[in-house]
Design an enzyme around this catalytic site. Structure first.
Site, PDB file in Angstrom:
ATOM      1  N   ARG A  33     -19.952  26.609  12.073  1.00 62.89           N
ATOM      2  CA  ARG A  33     -19.336  27.747  12.053  1.00 62.89           C
ATOM      3  C   ARG A  33     -19.846  28.561  13.150  1.00 62.89           C
ATOM      4  O   ARG A  33     -18.957  29.346  13.994  1.00 62.89           O
ATOM      5  CB  ARG A  33     -19.811  28.782  10.763  1.00 62.89           C
ATOM      6  CG  ARG A  33     -19.545  28.035   9.611  1.00 62.89           C
ATOM      7  CD  ARG A  33     -19.728  28.842   8.435  1.00 62.89           C
ATOM      8  NE  ARG A  33     -19.242  27.813   7.152  1.00 62.89           N
ATOM      9  CZ  ARG A  33     -19.716  27.897   5.920  1.00 62.89           C
ATOM     10  NH1 ARG A  33     -20.631  28.661   5.612  1.00 62.89           N
ATOM     11  NH2 ARG A  33     -19.193  27.001   4.992  1.00 62.89           N
ATOM     12  N   GLU A 177     -24.320  25.190  -9.718  1.00 67.22           N
ATOM     13  CA  GLU A 177     -23.183  25.431  -8.929  1.00 67.22           C
ATOM     14  C   GLU A 177     -22.535  23.976  -9.086  1.00 67.22           C
ATOM     15  O   GLU A 177     -22.626  23.036  -8.291  1.00 67.22           O
ATOM     16  CB  GLU A 177     -23.519  25.814  -7.584  1.00 67.22           C
ATOM     17  CG  GLU A 177     -21.971  25.979  -6.696  1.00 67.22           C
ATOM     18  CD  GLU A 177     -22.270  26.236  -5.284  1.00 67.22           C
ATOM     19  OE1 GLU A 177     -23.663  26.370  -4.824  1.00 67.22           O
ATOM     20  OE2 GLU A 177     -21.216  26.645  -4.495  1.00 67.22           O
ATOM     21  N   LYS A 219     -22.888  29.184 -11.080  1.00 65.63           N
ATOM     22  CA  LYS A 219     -21.959  29.493 -10.084  1.00 65.63           C
ATOM     23  C   LYS A 219     -20.640  28.524  -9.919  1.00 65.63           C
ATOM     24  O   LYS A 219     -20.816  27.364  -9.096  1.00 65.63           O
ATOM     25  CB  LYS A 219     -22.777  29.429  -8.831  1.00 65.63           C
ATOM     26  CG  LYS A 219     -22.083  29.498  -7.658  1.00 65.63           C
ATOM     27  CD  LYS A 219     -23.160  29.874  -6.647  1.00 65.63           C
ATOM     28  CE  LYS A 219     -22.346  29.990  -5.018  1.00 65.63           C
ATOM     29  NZ  LYS A 219     -23.345  30.414  -4.041  1.00 65.63           N
ATOM     30  N   SER A 286     -17.106  31.487  -3.136  1.00 70.21           N
ATOM     31  CA  SER A 286     -15.634  31.726  -2.663  1.00 70.21           C
ATOM     32  C   SER A 286     -14.967  30.643  -2.173  1.00 70.21           C
ATOM     33  O   SER A 286     -13.609  30.800  -2.233  1.00 70.21           O
ATOM     34  CB  SER A 286     -15.973  32.883  -1.488  1.00 70.21           C
ATOM     35  OG  SER A 286     -16.537  32.485  -0.562  1.00 70.21           O
ATOM     36  N   GLY A 287     -15.488  29.486  -1.792  1.00 73.49           N
ATOM     37  CA  GLY A 287     -14.778  28.204  -1.525  1.00 73.49           C
ATOM     38  C   GLY A 287     -13.759  28.169  -0.476  1.00 73.49           C
ATOM     39  O   GLY A 287     -13.077  27.183  -0.545  1.00 73.49           O
ATOM     40  N   GLY A 288     -13.803  29.274   0.545  1.00 73.03           N
ATOM     41  CA  GLY A 288     -12.618  29.052   1.783  1.00 73.03           C
ATOM     42  C   GLY A 288     -11.656  29.958   1.182  1.00 73.03           C
ATOM     43  O   GLY A 288     -10.688  30.169   2.255  1.00 73.03           O
ATOM     44  N   ARG A 319     -19.039  32.495   2.571  1.00 73.88           N
ATOM     45  CA  ARG A 319     -18.110  32.767   3.649  1.00 73.88           C
ATOM     46  C   ARG A 319     -17.267  34.054   3.372  1.00 73.88           C
ATOM     47  O   ARG A 319     -16.893  35.013   4.084  1.00 73.88           O
ATOM     48  CB  ARG A 319     -17.095  31.800   3.697  1.00 73.88           C
ATOM     49  CG  ARG A 319     -17.414  30.650   4.397  1.00 73.88           C
ATOM     50  CD  ARG A 319     -16.808  29.290   4.162  1.00 73.88           C
ATOM     51  NE  ARG A 319     -16.934  28.779   2.861  1.00 73.88           N
ATOM     52  CZ  ARG A 319     -16.230  27.644   2.295  1.00 73.88           C
ATOM     53  NH1 ARG A 319     -15.549  27.136   2.987  1.00 73.88           N
ATOM     54  NH2 ARG A 319     -16.661  27.084   1.148  1.00 73.88           N
TER      55      ARG A 319
HETATM   56  P1  13P Z   1     -18.700  29.752  -0.309  1.00 71.48           P
HETATM   57  O1  13P Z   1     -18.726  31.219  -0.743  1.00 71.48           O
HETATM   58  O2  13P Z   1     -18.464  30.281   1.308  1.00 71.48           O
HETATM   59  O3  13P Z   1     -17.899  29.084  -0.712  1.00 71.48           O
HETATM   60  O4  13P Z   1     -20.201  29.606  -0.362  1.00 71.48           O
HETATM   61  C1  13P Z   1     -20.899  29.640  -1.677  1.00 71.48           C
HETATM   62  C2  13P Z   1     -21.970  28.544  -1.642  1.00 71.48           C
HETATM   63  O5  13P Z   1     -22.946  29.023  -2.089  1.00 71.48           O
HETATM   64  C3  13P Z   1     -21.706  27.242  -1.292  1.00 71.48           C
HETATM   65  O6  13P Z   1     -22.718  26.317  -1.796  1.00 71.48           O
END
Ligand code: 13P
Length: 367
Positions: A33, A177, A219, A286-288, A319
């Protein structure tokens, strides 16, 4: 097992409409990043970036817990104060990512298994002594032509459950998660099917490993179409006499505004079908998605369903909270204040989204 501590911590993590800030990128991910923005990929730059985040004034009003990485949990501010002390003083519970990453699953092209169980008991003991009160483990499920396979889902669910049981033994609340990735051209409906299968399997394994559901946080991903899903055209076959034809129902881009209600309905329905009521909170990754879309979607779910659900619908974004701040910071000391404002703004938007009070006007006021 310290049941009281675990249930108290889990409740605190989703109390007062706050949520989690994930700041647990591994060094390679954090470097990637930074590289995109031309920021040097050094220990020092990573430390400075994380100092900017943890010292953001007022963050504790919106953020209940922060997920750290092994490098970060041992770091200090420039003046020598440990990040752990800064967080605790701000009323933010420190957490720690404990998996060691997703690796290729043998004999399963395109699929991953998350590793990190070896030696985990000792690492958890150390993190608890340092002051961490929760942990995180991310499993990755990819949607493709013939995947995910049943064996990939089962292997990841089993690992998640073993991790969760070890966490609870050590007094740490496990953040469980299982992420179904947005990468791919799959439809919303395919994501729903896979997400439900994954969550069902995860809870079977959690029960089998005797994980106390009251002392964990789920999560998950929101149920969304893949990034490269073509503008979807839902068609219905119709016929009059011999003549067959198709009725067009929708023709939308995945990210268009009308999509928001549909995503909220399907995501909540999938969770309703698969997540036991004993779980105190669901904190989405959030996943992108863009920062704004993640807030709008969380807001819509809470606006429509909050009063009817057994668990809190919260956030655990990386993110979608950090990206605007990272882009503002650019690795420069002079930008720290502005970056902190960008970070706090996203945290406030997401707290509002937990209340169903987030509006587009919140973004305009800031701009
Ligand atoms: P994002 O919200 O960017 O998807 O990341 C969450 C996270 O903890 C990834 O493991």
């Amino acid at each position: 097992m310290n049941t009281q501590l675990l249930t108290d911590t889990a409740k605190k993590l989703v109390a007062d409409d706050k949520g989690l800030l994930a700041m647990d990128e591994s060094n390679p991910t954090c470097n990637k990043r930074f590289a995109k923005l031309g920021i040097p990929q050094t220990v020092d730059a990573r430390r400075a970036y994380r100092e900017m985040i943890v010292t953001t004034p007022g963050l504790g009003e919106c953020i209940s817990g922060m997920i750290l990485y092994d490098e970060t949990i041992r770091q200090q501010k420039k003046d020598g104060t440990s990040f752990l002390k800064v967080l605790t003083d701000a009323g933010i519970i420190p957490g720690i990512k404990v998996d060691t990453g997703a690796k290729d699953l043998a004999a399963h092209p395109g699929e991953k298994i998350t590793e990190g169980l070896d030696g985990l008991r000792d690492r958890l003991k150390e993190y608890f002594q340092m002051g961490a009160r929760f942990a995180k483990w991310r499993a990755v499920i990819t949607i493709g032509d013939d995947i995910p396979s049943r064996s990939c889902i089962e292997a990841n669910a089993h690992a998640l459950a073993r991790y969760a049981a070890l966490c609870q033994e050590a007094g740490l609340v496990p953040i469980v998660e299982p992420e179904v990735l947005m990468t791919g051209d799959h439809t919303l409906e395919r994501c729903r099917k896979v997400t439900e299968e994954v969550l069902r399997t995860v809870f079977i394994q959690l029960n089998s490993q005797r994980v106390m559901l009251e002392g964990m946080i789920l999560k998950p991903n929101m149920v969304l179409p893949g990034f490269t899903c073509p503008p979807h055209q839902e068609v219905e076959e119709a016929a009059i006499g011999e003549q067959q034809f198709q009725v067009r129902l929708t023709d939308r881009q995945p990210d268009e505004a009308e999509d928001v209600d549909e995503v909220a309905n399907i995501t909540v329905k999938s969770l309703w079908r698969t997540v036991p009521a004993a779980v105190p909170g669901i904190a989405f990754l959030s996943g992108g998605q863009s920062a704004e879309l993640a807030s709008v979607r969380l807001n819509t779910m809470n606006l429509r369903f909050k009063s009817k659900l057994p668990w809190a619908l919260a956030f655990s974004f990386a993110r979608a909270i950090q990206q605007p701040a990272l882009e503002t910071w650019q690795g420069k000391e002079v930008n720290v204040k502005a970056a902190q404002q960008a970070l706090l703004h996203r945290a406030k938007c997401n707290r509002a989204a937990r209340r169903g009070e987030y509006t587009a006007a919140m973004e305009r006021i800031r701009a």
